[in-house]
Design a protein around this motif. Structure first.
Motif, PDB file in Angstrom:
ATOM      1  N   SER B  59       0.810  -1.214   0.000  1.00  0.00           N
ATOM      2  CA  SER B  59       0.000   0.000   0.000  1.00  0.00           C
ATOM      3  C   SER B  59       0.848   1.270   0.000  1.00  0.00           C
ATOM      4  CB  SER B  59      -0.938  -0.009   1.202  1.00  0.00           C
ATOM      5  OG  SER B  59      -0.188  -0.266   2.361  1.00  0.00           O
ATOM      6  N   ALA B  60       2.167   1.129  -0.069  1.00  0.00           N
ATOM      7  CA  ALA B  60       3.027   2.319  -0.050  1.00  0.00           C
ATOM      8  C   ALA B  60       2.863   3.121  -1.341  1.00  0.00           C
ATOM      9  CB  ALA B  60       4.479   1.907   0.121  1.00  0.00           C
ATOM     10  N   LYS B  61       3.114   4.396  -1.261  1.00  0.00           N
ATOM     11  CA  LYS B  61       3.004   5.266  -2.438  1.00  0.00           C
ATOM     12  C   LYS B  61       4.296   6.052  -2.603  1.00  0.00           C
ATOM     13  CE  LYS B  61      -1.247   4.496  -3.873  1.00  0.00           C
ATOM     14  NZ  LYS B  61      -1.052   3.033  -3.792  1.00  0.00           N
ATOM     15  N   VAL B  62       4.514   6.503  -3.830  1.00  0.00           N
ATOM     16  CA  VAL B  62       5.715   7.268  -4.134  1.00  0.00           C
ATOM     17  C   VAL B  62       5.446   8.748  -3.876  1.00  0.00           C
ATOM     18  CG1 VAL B  62       7.220   7.973  -6.010  1.00  0.00           C
ATOM     19  CG2 VAL B  62       6.494   5.611  -5.823  1.00  0.00           C
ATOM     20  N   THR B  63       6.412   9.441  -3.319  1.00  0.00           N
ATOM     21  CA  THR B  63       6.259  10.890  -3.118  1.00  0.00           C
ATOM     22  C   THR B  63       7.152  11.627  -4.092  1.00  0.00           C
ATOM     23  OG1 THR B  63       7.034  10.151  -0.959  1.00  0.00           O
ATOM     24  CG2 THR B  63       5.631  12.089  -1.012  1.00  0.00           C
ATOM     25  N   GLN B  64       6.614  12.727  -4.565  1.00  0.00           N
ATOM     26  CA  GLN B  64       7.366  13.567  -5.506  1.00  0.00           C
ATOM     27  C   GLN B  64       8.098  14.634  -4.699  1.00  0.00           C
ATOM     28  OE1 GLN B  64       6.566  13.641  -9.209  1.00  0.00           O
ATOM     29  NE2 GLN B  64       8.441  14.824  -9.350  1.00  0.00           N
ATOM     30  N   ALA B  65       9.374  14.803  -4.958  1.00  0.00           N
ATOM     31  CA  ALA B  65      10.152  15.835  -4.261  1.00  0.00           C
ATOM     32  C   ALA B  65      10.922  16.627  -5.310  1.00  0.00           C
ATOM     33  CB  ALA B  65      11.102  15.181  -3.271  1.00  0.00           C
ATOM     34  N   PRO B  66      11.498  17.759  -4.936  1.00  0.00           N
ATOM     35  CA  PRO B  66      12.226  18.559  -5.929  1.00  0.00           C
ATOM     36  C   PRO B  66      13.305  17.769  -6.679  1.00  0.00           C
ATOM     37  CG  PRO B  66      11.971  19.789  -3.895  1.00  0.00           C
ATOM     38  CD  PRO B  66      11.409  18.434  -3.634  1.00  0.00           C
ATOM     39  N   GLY B  67      13.960  16.829  -6.018  1.00  0.00           N
ATOM     40  CA  GLY B  67      15.040  16.096  -6.674  1.00  0.00           C
ATOM     41  C   GLY B  67      14.553  14.938  -7.528  1.00  0.00           C
ATOM     42  N   GLY B  68      13.250  14.673  -7.541  1.00  0.00           N
ATOM     43  CA  GLY B  68      12.729  13.534  -8.282  1.00  0.00           C
ATOM     44  C   GLY B  68      11.791  12.713  -7.410  1.00  0.00           C
ATOM     45  N   TRP B  69      11.497  11.497  -7.859  1.00  0.00           N
ATOM     46  CA  TRP B  69      10.635  10.614  -7.071  1.00  0.00           C
ATOM     47  C   TRP B  69      11.419  10.061  -5.896  1.00  0.00           C
ATOM     48  CZ3 TRP B  69       8.448   7.246 -11.612  1.00  0.00           C
ATOM     49  CH2 TRP B  69       7.585   8.042 -12.367  1.00  0.00           C
ATOM     50  N   LEU B  70      10.812  10.096  -4.714  1.00  0.00           N
ATOM     51  CA  LEU B  70      11.502   9.546  -3.553  1.00  0.00           C
ATOM     52  C   LEU B  70      11.235   8.052  -3.465  1.00  0.00           C
ATOM     53  CD1 LEU B  70      10.888  12.197  -0.763  1.00  0.00           C
ATOM     54  CD2 LEU B  70      12.896  11.875  -2.193  1.00  0.00           C
ATOM     55  N   PRO B  71      12.281   7.251  -3.342  1.00  0.00           N
ATOM     56  CA  PRO B  71      12.065   5.813  -3.207  1.00  0.00           C
ATOM     57  C   PRO B  71      11.389   5.490  -1.876  1.00  0.00           C
ATOM     58  CG  PRO B  71      14.392   6.352  -2.968  1.00  0.00           C
ATOM     59  CD  PRO B  71      13.704   7.609  -3.370  1.00  0.00           C
ATOM     60  N   VAL B  72      10.756   4.319  -1.812  1.00  0.00           N
ATOM     61  CA  VAL B  72      10.045   3.914  -0.606  1.00  0.00           C
ATOM     62  C   VAL B  72      11.036   3.265   0.365  1.00  0.00           C
ATOM     63  CG1 VAL B  72       8.267   2.367   0.280  1.00  0.00           C
ATOM     64  CG2 VAL B  72       7.893   3.621  -1.850  1.00  0.00           C
ATOM     65  N   PRO B  73      11.112   3.767   1.600  1.00  0.00           N
ATOM     66  CA  PRO B  73      12.074   3.189   2.541  1.00  0.00           C
ATOM     67  C   PRO B  73      11.628   1.801   3.041  1.00  0.00           C
ATOM     68  CG  PRO B  73      10.865   4.991   3.572  1.00  0.00           C
ATOM     69  CD  PRO B  73      10.375   4.913   2.169  1.00  0.00           C
ATOM     70  N   ILE B  74      12.551   0.865   3.094  1.00  0.00           N
ATOM     71  CA  ILE B  74      12.266  -0.461   3.646  1.00  0.00           C
ATOM     72  C   ILE B  74      12.720  -0.508   5.096  1.00  0.00           C
ATOM     73  CG2 ILE B  74      12.791  -2.925   3.469  1.00  0.00           C
ATOM     74  CD1 ILE B  74      13.135  -2.393   0.415  1.00  0.00           C
ATOM     75  N   HIS B  75      13.935  -0.106   5.373  1.00  0.00           N
ATOM     76  CA  HIS B  75      14.338   0.123   6.751  1.00  0.00           C
ATOM     77  C   HIS B  75      15.446   1.167   6.799  1.00  0.00           C
ATOM     78  CE1 HIS B  75      16.921  -3.460   5.728  1.00  0.00           C
ATOM     79  NE2 HIS B  75      17.815  -2.552   6.016  1.00  0.00           N
ATOM     80  N   ALA B  76      15.538   1.817   7.950  1.00  0.00           N
ATOM     81  CA  ALA B  76      16.557   2.852   8.117  1.00  0.00           C
ATOM     82  C   ALA B  76      17.857   2.205   8.573  1.00  0.00           C
ATOM     83  CB  ALA B  76      16.088   3.879   9.133  1.00  0.00           C
ATOM     84  N   ALA B  77      18.916   2.986   8.549  1.00  0.00           N
ATOM     85  CA  ALA B  77      20.208   2.467   8.977  1.00  0.00           C
ATOM     86  C   ALA B  77      20.202   2.234  10.493  1.00  0.00           C
ATOM     87  CB  ALA B  77      21.305   3.449   8.597  1.00  0.00           C
ATOM     88  N   ASN B  78      20.927   1.208  10.913  1.00  0.00           N
ATOM     89  CA  ASN B  78      21.100   0.942  12.330  1.00  0.00           C
ATOM     90  C   ASN B  78      22.589   0.753  12.565  1.00  0.00           C
ATOM     91  OD1 ASN B  78      21.315  -0.171  14.866  1.00  0.00           O
ATOM     92  ND2 ASN B  78      19.479  -1.438  14.670  1.00  0.00           N
ATOM     93  N   GLU B  79      23.234   1.820  13.021  1.00  0.00           N
ATOM     94  CA  GLU B  79      24.695   1.783  13.074  1.00  0.00           C
ATOM     95  C   GLU B  79      25.225   0.809  14.112  1.00  0.00           C
ATOM     96  OE1 GLU B  79      26.301   5.735  13.264  1.00  0.00           O
ATOM     97  OE2 GLU B  79      25.306   6.247  11.382  1.00  0.00           O
ATOM     98  N   ASN B  80      24.475   0.653  15.206  1.00  0.00           N
ATOM     99  CA  ASN B  80      24.931  -0.273  16.249  1.00  0.00           C
ATOM    100  C   ASN B  80      25.035  -1.697  15.721  1.00  0.00           C
ATOM    101  OD1 ASN B  80      24.889   1.860  17.974  1.00  0.00           O
ATOM    102  ND2 ASN B  80      22.805   1.450  18.698  1.00  0.00           N
ATOM    103  N   GLU B  81      24.076  -2.052  14.874  1.00  0.00           N
ATOM    104  CA  GLU B  81      24.040  -3.426  14.357  1.00  0.00           C
ATOM    105  C   GLU B  81      24.813  -3.564  13.050  1.00  0.00           C
ATOM    106  OE1 GLU B  81      21.731  -6.179  15.104  1.00  0.00           O
ATOM    107  OE2 GLU B  81      20.857  -5.369  16.942  1.00  0.00           O
ATOM    108  N   GLY B  82      25.254  -2.456  12.508  1.00  0.00           N
ATOM    109  CA  GLY B  82      25.949  -2.517  11.225  1.00  0.00           C
ATOM    110  C   GLY B  82      25.017  -2.797  10.055  1.00  0.00           C
ATOM    111  N   ILE B  83      23.761  -2.332  10.179  1.00  0.00           N
ATOM    112  CA  ILE B  83      22.809  -2.530   9.092  1.00  0.00           C
ATOM    113  C   ILE B  83      22.643  -1.205   8.357  1.00  0.00           C
ATOM    114  CG2 ILE B  83      20.432  -3.131   8.506  1.00  0.00           C
ATOM    115  CD1 ILE B  83      20.334  -4.777  11.077  1.00  0.00           C
TER     116      ILE B  83
END
Lengths: 373, 301
Positions: B59-83
């Motif tokens: 059900s995710a949708k794409v957002t339009q931003a000045p730089g182009g279409w924003l990709p849909v995030p799957i997960h954010a970075a987790n520096e502690n885990e090295g992801i």
């Protein structure tokens, strides 16, 4: 003389990556008589065409807003408008075919071709029936390999292209028969694929057929639109949809159902392939492709289309396909074959035939009634 | 163009449909992310996009931003885990209803593929994985033309070619290898998917689609063989229902004990995927893909 796709130009493998290679494949059917030129509207540089191209058959061809600047504008503007002049030829050619069934699925690798071959063998088990298979998967033809006729070529006579005969009453046509080498890639854009499909319909001399099965590639694109528009006038019995039980496959099949409804193709039914697997060691059944959303049965109920049955996964089916043999004839008493018989009977009912005349209920009846397998 | 800050582009190709291109893409992306590589997935299968479903993002949708279409995030970075961060883009995000058919002829598909390659604001990425439809037609030609014309030298790492072991599948995949040859796309290697199924009841391995076909094909074409991947119903359960994989005690995959681990509920897909028996296999493949790049350097293997 066999029609063949031209030997591709040698590619310089050491060329720098930046140099875009030439991806335009040779025109199909260059050996056919000049009256059968693929399409005069086939533009030379398809990739220069606007994405909003109204299409050469449109009344707006060459005149629409999108046509400005198109290299083919003048060709389109001056060409005769109206329906495709080849349509009556296709209709005449196919008039001797009683039933035409499309085998569709939005998803790849669910067993469209496998099922088409098994269906063909099942129909052909009745020696009174003439069966043909047309493989419209241009980029990934599988039917010739599954039928064990991969190395055959097509022959041309004055009356048309002869299909390749697998048995006395089963013939096949595929792009594979035209390739100079087995592994050659057919790198064609949509328009060119449409041209070849049209030739398959217009020039192949099928003779009197009871059943023509049309195997299709995955998706909802050029091939599907073309087959539908070319066959509209000669009449199609309907489409058989194949799926596997898991949601990721059903998702694409839903799109195909939507396509059929939009295009006005009657859906004869939905078949669930690779449904459950019985371990040959412990005889326990497991769901390799788990039907987490109820499988094909639920989808059929939700979309109000007939559910024709579920065919279990049997490693011998894949094996038979690899060796180009008929699973249907080799293991007639396997559970998969039993399920297949029931699907064929329901399909026969769907196109208004008496199932007992098409195929008998089980193998014993066939033996006792003295029919040859 | 928007691929300027993308380190490496890896295509996932196969002439045959349903061999697991999308699930291989998914797992390769998860593994790269677990190896702390910032990754994006571009799904150019326009008529049958599977990536949104595999990440439960239907059900995710794409957002339009000045730089182009924003990709849909799957997960954010987790520096502690090295992801590292993982994003994706697919035509599935542009549809009104998920059952809608996209009935497009070639020129329109070509335009869409170009737009996907030019107009998505990926930001800086270590890897961009491109999931493709089966065949060697419009989408592939558009992809090859655009990348070969506008990618930096060495930016296009190459293609991971997916097959299943049976001859019917390799027959089509051979055509895809010839496509790569013709277009000059380097082949990183061949993955043989659905090679064997281990019965959950008796642990007997059955080769449903035979075995060894991918390896033999790789040898014949002189390309690298990246490994075999068995069928794991636990992975299907993971992507379909979000269930963390649990194996009977004593299950060993690639020499590692994976059975009997009682895992907590909840968590991100990438965290659950660590418990999947396929994870070590894909970690190996991902390392090999990274390794090929660092050792070869010039874009050809």
């Amino acid at each position: 003389m066999a029609p063949s796709l031209d030997e591709p130009a040698p590619i310089d493998m050491d060329a720098p990556l930046k140099a875009a290679p030439k991806l335009v494949a040779p025109e199909p059917g260059i050996h056919s008589p000049p009256t059968r030129i693929l399409s005069v509207l086939e533009p030379p540089n398809r990739h220069d065409i606007s994405e909003h191209c109204p299409g050469p058959e449109s009344q707006l061809a060459g005149k629409g807003d999108a046509c400005a600047g198109c290299p083919n504008q003048s060709i389109c503007a001056s060409a005769p408008k109206g329906p495709d002049p080849d349509l009556p030829l296709i209709t005449a050619r196919l008039s001797s075919i009683t039933h035409k069934v499309l085998v569709l699925s939005g998803k790849g690798g669910v067993g469209k071709s496998t099922f088409t071959t098994m269906l063909a063998y099942a129909f052909a088990a009745n020696p009174g029936s003439q069966v043909g298979i047309m493989d419209t998967d241009i980029c990934g033809p599988s039917i010739p390999k599954m039928m064990g006729v991969e190395a055959e070529t097509i022959h041309i006579s004055s009356s048309g292209w002869s299909p390749v005969w697998v048995t006395d009453n089963l013939s096949v046509m595929s792009v594979q028969f035209m390739l100079p080498h087995r592994d050659d890639a057919v790198i064609w854009r949509g328009a060119k694929k449409n041209g070849l499909i049209k030739q398959f319909l217009k020039d192949v001399e099928w003779g009197d057929l009871d059943f023509l099965l049309v195997d299709t590639p995955p998706g909802t694109s050029d091939e599907h639109l073309s087959v539908n528009s070319f066959l509209k006038e000669s009449g199609v019995d309907g489409a058989l949809l194949i799926t596997t039980p898991q949601e990721v496959s059903l998702l694409d099949v839903r799109k195909e159902i939507d396509f059929c409804r939009k295009a006005g193709i009657r859906i004869l039914g939905l078949v669930e392939n690779m449904s459950g697997f019985v371990c040959p060691n412990c005889k326990n059944e497991s769901q390799i492709f788990a039907p987490s959303t109820g499988g094909a049965k639920q989808l059929a109920a939700d979309t109000h289309i007939p559910f024709l049955g579920a065919v279990p996964l049997d490693p011998r089916i894949g094996m038979a396909c690899d060796y180009g043999e008929s699973f249907f004839d080799a293991y007639p008493d396997s559970p998969a074959c039993g399920a297949l018989r029931n699907v064929v009977r329901r399909l026969a009912e769907g196109i208004g035939l008496n199932p007992d005349e098409v195929i008998s209920q089980n193998i014993d009846e066939e033996m006792t009634s003295g029919k040859q397998l | 163009m928007s691929l300027d800050n993308v380190g490496q582009i890896v295509l996932v190709l196969s002439g045959k449909g349903g061999v697991g291109k999308s699930s291989i893409t998914t797992q390769l992306a998860l593994s790269l992310s677990l190896l702390n590589q910032k990754t994006g997935i571009l799904d150019i299968d326009l008529t049958g996009p599977s990536i949104p479903h595999l990440f439960s993002l239907s059900s995710a949708k794409v957002t339009q931003a000045p730089g182009g279409w924003l990709p849909v995030p799957i997960h954010a970075a987790n520096e502690n885990e090295g992801i590292a961060e993982l994003n994706c883009m697919s035509l599935g995000f542009l549809l009104r209803e998920r059952g809608d058919a996209v009935v497009w002829r070639g020129p329109k598909k070509t335009a869409m593929v170009r737009q996907f390659l030019n107009d998505v604001a990926w930001g800086s990425l270590d890897y961009l994985l491109v999931d493709t439809p089966p065949g060697t037609s419009d989408e592939h030609i558009a992809l090859a033309e655009t990348l070969l014309r506008s990618a930096r030298a060495g930016q296009l790492a190459g293609a991971v070619v997916v097959t299943t072991p049976q001859a019917v599948a390799t027959a089509d995949v051979r055509k895809e290898l010839n496509f790569c040859k013709k277009t000059g796309i380097p082949v990183l290697g061949v993955v043989e998917n659905m090679s064997g199924f281990v019965c959950p009841h008796c642990s007997e391995c059955t080769y449903i689609f035979s075995s060894g076909g991918g390896k033999a094909m790789a040898e014949e074409f002189g390309v690298r063989f990246l490994g075999t991947v068995p069928v794991d119903p636990q992975f299907v359960a993971l992507v379909e229902e979000g269930r963390r994989p649990v194996y009977p005690v004593g299950t060993r995959v690639a020499g590692r004990e994976v059975g009997g681990v009682e895992a907590p509920e909840g968590g991100l897909l990438v965290e659950k995927y660590r418990d999947c028996s396929l994870c070590p296999i894909f970690e190996g493949i991902a390392r090999e893909v990274i390794g090929i790049r660092t050792s070869a350097g010039n874009g050809k293997v």
